[in-house]
Design an enzyme around this catalytic site. Sequence first.
Site, PDB file in Angstrom:
ATOM      1  CD  GLU A 471       6.704   5.335  -0.749  1.00 43.86           C
ATOM      2  OE1 GLU A 471       5.604   4.849  -1.011  1.00 43.86           O
ATOM      3  OE2 GLU A 471       6.939   5.982   0.291  1.00 43.86           O
ATOM      4  CG  ASP A 544       4.566   8.580  -0.361  1.00 43.30           C
ATOM      5  OD1 ASP A 544       5.406   9.450  -0.685  1.00 43.30           O
ATOM      6  OD2 ASP A 544       3.969   7.870  -1.179  1.00 43.30           O
ATOM      7  CG  ASP A 546       1.308   6.449   2.667  1.00 40.56           C
ATOM      8  OD1 ASP A 546       2.440   5.993   2.975  1.00 40.56           O
ATOM      9  OD2 ASP A 546       0.881   6.473   1.506  1.00 40.56           O
ATOM     10  CG  ASP A 548       1.280   1.220   1.589  1.00 39.26           C
ATOM     11  OD1 ASP A 548       1.278   0.193   2.278  1.00 39.26           O
ATOM     12  OD2 ASP A 548       0.417   1.466   0.727  1.00 39.26           O
TER      13      ASP A 548
END
Length: 692
Positions: A471, A544, A546, A548
């Site tokens: 990403e 990641d 998180d 997103d």
Amino acid sequence: MSSDYSARHLSVLEGLEAVRKRPGMYIGSTDSRGLMHCLWEIIDNSVDEALAGHGSEIEVVLHADGSVEVRDHARGIPVDVEPKTGLSGVEVVFTKLHAGGKFGSGSYAASGGLHGVGASVVNALSERLDVEVDRGGKTWAMSFHRGEPGRFADEGAPSPDAPFAPFERSSELAVAGKVAKGVTGTRVRYWADRQIFTKGAEFQLEELVGRARQTAFLVPGLAITIVDERGDEPEEHRFHFEGGISEFVEHLSMDSPVTDVWRLTGSGTFTENVPVLTEGGAMISTEVERTCEVDIALRWGTGYDTIVKSFVNIIATPKGGTHLAGFEQGLLKFMRAQVEQNARRLKAGTDKIDKDDVLAGLTAVLTVRLPEPQFEGQTKEVLGTPAVRAIVTKVVAKALGERFSSTKRDDKAQTSLVLEKIVAEMKARISARTHKETQRRKNALESSTLPAKLVDCRSNDVADSELFIVEGDSALGTAKLARDSEHQALLPIRGKILNVQKASLPDMLGNAECASIIQVVGGGSGRTFDLSTARYGKVIIMSDADVDGAHIRTLLLTLFFRYMRPMIEDGRVFAAVPPLHRVVVQHPGSKPNETIYTYSEAELNAVLADLKKRGRKYQDPIQRYKGLGEMDAEQLAVTTMDRRHRTLRRVRVEDAEQAGRVFELLMGNEVAPRKEFIVESAAGLSRDRIDA
């Protein structure tokens, strides 16, 4: 062993002894599959009554003591004496093989049961079986121990361990109570014999619920309730549908529709020679005329997966048979003729479509009803009646001919879309076959067609190579330094890719990120995906830790599930598990500090509690990683990329249909079910998991 072999060495198994000696012959196996088959033999008897127009309620109760009970409100098993045996109808049904009301006696026009061994086999393989029949204003009752009728001396709740006394002179169908006039029904409760079934065999609720739902679709108006009392709280499932198999097709479909649900119905007659029992008791081979009714619901969708469910008298035939062969033959023959007629408009050329081209994206439910169908074996997985094939083919051709010759605007538009889809599938198949021979593993130096942003590995060994989908460019820079360049390739993606669950195939192929991933993986896409030409042994999604990152991972998994599913089915797709926290433990003196990585809040709290307990100090504040770009190369290598230390989560598909529903719920066009899911699931979400 003696070489002597004469008539006295032959064993003659009488009655239910044969069932207990060779249970696999009757129920397939003695594990959970065989246990479920027994249960469906009893349920199907109640369903056959509903199919004949008697009773619209069936209840199945899985009791906490391991027994199961099936209740219905149909006509009830006959309680009068059967003249040939001198036994009550109840005892005949539960103790005599090949006895029942489904041998052409006029009781059932079409039924799932036809061998007359279902109830008696279940009885033979049960440690205890109790049956109650409401009929003639009375409740009649009888109990059996491993197929033998008698009485249990129960003290309190009924149990198979209660003392049992078999009937000595004659069996007795006892009157257990009274019921109102006109009330009829049957209740069967049994305890499977643990001498027969394997230790881990148990009733599978999920399978039971799935088939109960399926049966409710096939018999419109029939309500089936499943109650599971084995857990701490009773669990209840109830199914009742009026739409029949059209509703069933809508339930099974996972992709966006190309057509509405089409209904193809018709019937045909055939003759067959069958032994018929005369009033004098003789069996005479007689030519009888049979009627076969065909009812099919189908629709094409935008996907390429095929879901075809076939049934004979509401009994599922998972391995098909003559009815399914007739359906596929009729469909292919008709579509070939249509494509040839419209070859110029469709630009089809001279190539012929094949079965897979027609079935791509098709969801269909095929049902036939006929008296005394011929099945291959008691488990009824394959229909063998030869004449059904031609009848189904004829019905399909006639019904589709009416649809394709219709002047209605909707019919003309949908039939045109179907032909275009079939021709597109044919072209994709031919194109894939043409290029298959020239496809091979290429590295970045050999290929000018691979995306420029791909950082490939040096190894040509597919099994040992890994593709990390990273990403963002910031994480790519760190990953380049952290990777093993011999075996690990990197492909960065910018932000969130297209949601392919909503998008059409051209939109997906037109998206730069999706096209790059498909090109780099190297196996193609959709129905023509070839696992043997995939360029990497593992594909690892590295996003990641998180919200997103989780969304990006879900979008990528949607792409793989929809267009490169064999990669998931073969266990080649993984999700990297980067750490959430970095705890630096301080050592006194010159001893270097120790680094501990944790992957959840619970793990962090446990580590900190342990350090405090041991009187160890750690640097505060503790680093919380919001993204892969925050790590340096050494940290990323140790935690996420180094094969010796990293943790990977393999993405698996245990149930493709269920997975398809989940993807449609989370990523599909329907917003309302997704909103409902989010609202219902909100209570179980920890606020600490949200980066806000």
